[in-house]
Design a protein around this motif. Structure first.
Motif, short mmCIF file in Angstrom:
data_model
loop_
_atom_site.label_atom_id
_atom_site.label_comp_id
_atom_site.label_asym_id
_atom_site.label_seq_id
_atom_site.Cartn_x
_atom_site.Cartn_y
_atom_site.Cartn_z
N SER A 120 -2.20 -8.52 8.20
CA SER A 120 -1.55 -7.90 9.36
C SER A 120 -1.31 -9.28 9.57
O SER A 120 -1.10 -9.95 10.16
N HIS A 140 0.29 -1.18 -0.03
CA HIS A 140 -0.16 -0.24 0.07
C HIS A 140 1.02 1.05 -0.33
O HIS A 140 0.68 2.15 -0.90
N TRP A 192 -3.26 6.53 6.05
CA TRP A 192 -2.94 5.69 7.20
C TRP A 192 -2.74 4.94 5.57
O TRP A 192 -3.13 3.88 5.05
N TYR A 193 -1.18 3.67 6.14
CA TYR A 193 -0.67 2.98 5.08
C TYR A 193 -0.79 1.33 5.57
O TYR A 193 -0.62 1.39 6.75
N PHE A 194 -1.57 0.09 5.14
CA PHE A 194 -1.65 -0.97 5.25
C PHE A 194 -0.38 -1.93 4.87
O PHE A 194 0.38 -1.06 3.96
N HIS A 195 -0.53 -2.42 5.68
CA HIS A 195 0.82 -3.01 5.36
C HIS A 195 1.14 -4.01 3.45
O HIS A 195 2.02 -3.70 2.93
N THR A 229 3.50 2.65 8.64
CA THR A 229 1.88 2.49 9.25
C THR A 229 2.59 2.13 11.19
O THR A 229 3.17 2.99 11.86
N ASN A 283 -6.62 -6.67 4.11
CA ASN A 283 -5.78 -6.31 4.66
C ASN A 283 -5.02 -7.79 5.07
O ASN A 283 -4.84 -8.15 5.90
N VAL A 292 -11.01 -5.16 4.64
CA VAL A 292 -11.33 -3.73 5.55
C VAL A 292 -12.65 -3.41 4.52
O VAL A 292 -13.60 -3.59 3.45
N LEU A 325 -1.90 -5.21 1.45
CA LEU A 325 -3.72 -5.55 0.55
C LEU A 325 -3.18 -6.45 -0.67
O LEU A 325 -2.50 -6.85 -1.05
#
Length: 156
Positions: free
Chosen positions: A130, A80, A110-113, A102, A128, A139, A115
């Motif tokens: 994790s 992302h 806001w950035y996701f690790h 993040t 997303n 999401v 996607l």
């Protein structure tokens, strides 16, 4: 001003590499020209090995989950913060597939690790990655993000 050391993954990556390098010197210690690694060296190398295995095992975990979640539908996986699709399997390693942007808000972004976008027959869904929970999470409102999550890659 808040001092940030980085994300948990970033800190673990740095500490693991530093520990592995430091204890590798202890492997050379010994007497009479014969190496006799100390207990500290063995523990340090074990920690580095476990961290490396975790990083490598993230790849099949991501691929299996992506295949299961997509259930035959077209999908893509992307980073992302770089707004770029994953181009090689090596980019899915645990110590590679995370963002340093993040865990905090920066100018309301806001950035996701990572996607995963899936073109399910009923609707496009965004997931997303994790690294802490080692799974993809749906999401709920992808269009509510200030930094778009839908244009990071094209499902195929």
């Amino acid at each position: 001003m808040v001092l940030s050391l980085g994300s948990d993954t970033q800190i673990l990556h740095g500490v693991t590499l530093t520990t592995a390098v430091a204890v590798s010197f202890l492997n050379w210690s010994g007497s009479g020209g014969q190496p006799q690694p100390s207990l500290v060296a063995k523990i340090g190398i074990s920690i580095g090995t476990i961290a490396a295995l975790w990083s490598l095992l993230t790849v099949p975990m991501i691929l299996v989950q992506a295949h299961f979640i997509a259930d035959g539908a077209p999908y893509c996986i992307a980073e992302h913060s770089k707004n770029a699709p994953i181009e090689a399997v090596r980019d899915l390693r645990g110590f590679s597939f995370y963002t340093t942007a993040t865990g905090y808000k920066s100018t309301s972004k806001w950035y996701f690790h990572g996607l995963m976008i899936v073109d399910h027959p009923d609707a496009q869904r965004v997931y997303n990655w994790s690294p802490g929970r080692w799974r993809f999470d749906l999401v709920e409102r992808p269009d509510a993000m200030l930094v778009s999550v839908r244009n990071v890659c094209v499902p195929s």
